[in-house]
Motif scaffolding. Structure first.
Motif, PDB file in Angstrom:
ATOM      1  N   VAL A 166      -5.448   1.302  -5.164  1.00  0.00           N
ATOM      2  CA  VAL A 166      -5.219   0.858  -3.784  1.00  0.00           C
ATOM      3  C   VAL A 166      -5.970   1.759  -2.812  1.00  0.00           C
ATOM      4  O   VAL A 166      -6.655   1.287  -1.892  1.00  0.00           O
ATOM      5  N   LEU A 201      -9.599  -5.313   4.049  1.00  0.00           N
ATOM      6  CA  LEU A 201      -8.188  -5.169   3.698  1.00  0.00           C
ATOM      7  C   LEU A 201      -7.324  -4.857   4.913  1.00  0.00           C
ATOM      8  O   LEU A 201      -6.116  -5.088   4.895  1.00  0.00           O
ATOM      9  N   THR A 254      -2.444  -5.027   2.158  1.00  0.00           N
ATOM     10  CA  THR A 254      -2.213  -4.622   0.779  1.00  0.00           C
ATOM     11  C   THR A 254      -0.722  -4.412   0.563  1.00  0.00           C
ATOM     12  O   THR A 254       0.024  -4.158   1.508  1.00  0.00           O
ATOM     13  N   HIS A 267      -4.831  -7.667  -1.443  1.00  0.00           N
ATOM     14  CA  HIS A 267      -4.647  -7.078  -2.771  1.00  0.00           C
ATOM     15  C   HIS A 267      -3.187  -6.706  -2.964  1.00  0.00           C
ATOM     16  O   HIS A 267      -2.537  -6.174  -2.059  1.00  0.00           O
TER      17      HIS A 267
END
Length: 696
Positions: free
Chosen positions: A233, A244, A249, A474
């Motif tokens: 991450v 992102l 995330t 993600h």
């Protein structure tokens, strides 16, 4: 591997030129300490410069000003100098024969974040930068243009030692890194810490895998799969910050205790905005106050329930029997029942979400009216179409054909109305399965329902059938082996347009629906093309302990490769068959005489009695997730919460009781495997009952 090492009390090897070798053995260490001090000063200057920024006349409005101020506040927080955390942990000196890409003779200090001096020249390079990659992957066979790799040893935040590897020197003998081993061996007091200084080549490949692909990591205990996921991450946020930042995330863990244990890893790497949640929190559209038995929970978690719910959502659809008449001024425009029915069929055949179909239908009806207007010589525009779509007659026609669906009410009806369930589950669930999930008595209303965790997942699925769930860029899913297919679907909805990192160990699956096949799990997640990688080299669990626990693998996961460990902690393993009641307390006392954290792991049913025994003995203890509290190093851990946690020393109470505490023996043995593999430095097993035969 390392050619030399130095500390304040030991001799140091000469530095490679340039700079020229120093005659004073302690001068290289002193220079590194000076660079650390200068780097910390530069970091403080960077923070002070950010704090001094004047944005009073920069933003166009108060909204932009708030966003800008928030970003600066986060930047200031990220630039904090954490006193006990080394600012850099390694150094790379590129070979002097290299001159491509301007790397001739360059030296880089590798650390947790970027630090530059007043001129903008780097003093510390972020570990995620491309130039840092050889620190983790360079070998003698593939030095990657690195002449020297230096590792640093710290005591708290003070640099006390260094260790060198001359990767291109054929005369240097290859030996194990003492500093690397020392870092791995550090006591685990408090929450989980990062492994940024000790990432291994096979782990680094996973950490730096492209954002566009989904990666599933099958990892034996102690192989660092959780750390890999968290560092991945951090890497992705570094490499794809802007993307992102827009899409977001998320880290998904099995329970709050686990998330509290890992919550400090990303902040130490400078990432402060990654959200963390359990699956229950993701699908928390209703309050969970009830529980299912194993059979009902297994059926509700089965992927077939998705089809049952899809049918249920559409169960109220009615083909129009009457047309709709729209009045505009003195004119009346009619859309026949047949035309309305064709519109409904077209929308259903497209298999779009139910809510989207309800939004599209009035516009399509209005379009047919506008066509009639144009044929009659009028010239309507989009405003007229929108006005027609909002007329009472059109709204009534839409409601009759596609009545609104409340996901919670729908699931309530499905689980309490036998006839409705039978109709929707026909050919999907057999009669016995339907009876297993049907409530004995129907609740009087939504407020009186005692929803279970599995019910909440069904409601989330129904909600997505009505209205699309937002997707993140993600998602990291840890302890994934314990999820049901419907839970996989729930997580997959949160990354439908993004990617995922899946972390787990099939041998540690302890739910009735635990996965035995990562390919199936990835399919349920909506990522069938995800690649599966296996980590079998352990860095946490001592060799004797993992070898003993692996005796269970033929019974719980025969297809998995037995894990090995780089750690050989002598005297780290003991089995005590005891008779007296205080033997467990004595074992805890013995463990507390050593440095580090201690976990007493026991079957859930035995926890109250053990808590009383510890209190009577005057041994303070914590609950899982409270490890940051001062004054206690002992944690009393129910076996059901042990997964993902680690302690320097583990006392495991009554393995037979751990196995007996689960609904079936295979699940019980998997739970025991989890408990056996929580130790970092030592494991003591105490038992009065015979050990499970599978342990040999």
């Amino acid at each position: 591997m390392p050619a030399s090492s130095a500390s304040a009390a030991s001799s140091a090897s000469p530095e490679p030129a340039p700079p020229p070798p120093d005659q004073d053995d302690h001068a290289p260490l002193a220079r590194e300490q000076a660079h650390l001090a200068a780097s910390r000063a530069a970091l403080r200057a960077m923070r002070a410069e950010t704090e001094a920024l004047d944005i009073s006349d920069v933003a166009a409005n108060w909204v932009n000003a708030e966003v800008l101020a928030s970003g600066i506040a986060l930047r200031i927080k990220a630039l904090a100098d954490l006193s006990g955390t080394p600012l850099f942990f390694g150094r790379l000196d590129f070979d002097h024969s290299v001159d491509d890409d301007g790397e001739h003779g360059h030296r880089f200090y590798i650390g947790r974040r970027h630090v530059h001096d007043a001129h903008g020249d780097p003093m510390v390079i972020d570990w995620r930068a491309p130039v840092s990659q050889p620190f983790y992957r360079a070998t003698r066979n593939d030095p990657q243009d690195v002449g020297l790799r230096r590792r640093f040893g710290y005591d708290g935040g003070e640099l006390t030692a260094y260790e060198d590897e001359h990767l291109t020197d054929p005369a240097e003998a290859e030996t194990a890194s003492a500093l690397l081993q020392q870092e791995i061996e550090k006591p685990r007091v408090g929450p989980m810490r990062d492994i940024v200084a000790t990432i291994q080549p096979e782990q680094d490949e996973l950490v730096r895998a492209p954002l566009t692909g989904t990666v599933c990591v099958q990892g034996a205990p102690g192989t660092g799969k959780t750390a890999v996921g968290l560092h991945r991450v951090a890497y992705l946020l570094y490499a794809h910050r802007e993307r992102l930042a827009r899409t977001g995330t998320l880290v998904v863990g099995p329970n709050r205790s686990f998330l509290r244990y890992i919550e400090q890893v990303l902040p130490t790497l400078g990432e402060l905005e990654v959200k963390q949640a359990t699956v229950g929190e993701l699908v928390g559209r209703v309050e969970v106050r009830g529980a299912d038995d194993a059979v009902a929970a297994g059926i509700k978690g089965d992927a077939r329930m998705a089809e049952v719910l899809r049918r249920a959502v559409r169960a109220g659809v009615r083909m129009p029997e009457e047309g709709v008449v729209v009045v505009r001024g003195s004119r009346r425009w009619r859309v026949s029942a047949g035309e309305l029915g064709e519109l409904v069929r077209q929308l259903l055949d497209r298999d779009i979400r139910y809510g989207a179909a309800r939004e599209a239908l009035p516009q399509r009806i209005a379009h047919l009216v506008l066509v009639q207007m144009e044929q009659a010589g009028e010239a309507p525009d989009d405003r007229v179409q929108n006005a027609v779509a909002r007329t009472p007659a059109v709204k009534a026609a839409v409601k009759a054909a596609l009545p609104p669906v409340d996901p919670a009410k729908l699931v309530l009806r499905l689980l309490s109305d036998a006839d409705f369930l039978a109709e929707q589950a026909d050919g999907v669930l057999d009669a016995e399965e339907q009876r297993a999930i049907l409530w004995e008595r129907a609740p009087r209303g939504l407020k009186s329902v005692r929803w279970s965790a599995a019910d909440a997942v069904l409601i989330d699925e129904a909600h997505d059938l009505v209205e699309r769930t937002g997707s993140l860029g993600h998602v990291v899913l840890d302890e994934a082996q314990d999820l049901s297919p419907m839970q996989y679907r729930a997580v997959g909805r949160r990354c439908s347009t993004g990617s995922a990192t899946i972390l787990g160990d099939i041998a540690q699956g302890t739910t009735p629906w635990a996965t035995d096949d990562w390919a199936s799990a990835l399919a349920h997640l909506g990522k069938p093309d995800g690649r599966v990688e296996e980590l079998t080299q352990g860095f946490r669990v001592p060799r004797t302990v993992i070898a003993y626990a692996s005796r269970l693998l033929p019974a719980i996961a025969p297809e998995l490769t037995e894990a090995t460990s780089v750690r050989d902690a002598a005297g780290s393993f003991a089995i005590r068959q005891v008779t007296k009641d205080g033997a467990v307390v004595d074992a805890c006392r013995d463990a507390l005489r050593r440095e580090g954290s201690v976990g007493l792991i026991a079957a859930d049913a035995r926890r109250p009695a053990l808590a009383e025994a510890l209190e009577a003995a005057g041994l303070p203890f914590l609950a899982p997730g409270e490890e940051t509290s001062a004054g206690a190093r002992l944690t009393l851990v129910p076996a059901s919460l042990a997964k993902g946690l680690e302690y320097d020393y583990v006392v495991l109470d009554e393995p037979a009781a751990v196995v007996a505490g689960e609904p079936d023996r295979r699940t019980g043995l998997r739970r025991l495997y989890v408990c056996l593999t929580r130790a970092v430095s030592g494991l003591t097993i105490t038992h009065t009952e015979p050990l499970p035969g599978e342990l040999g």
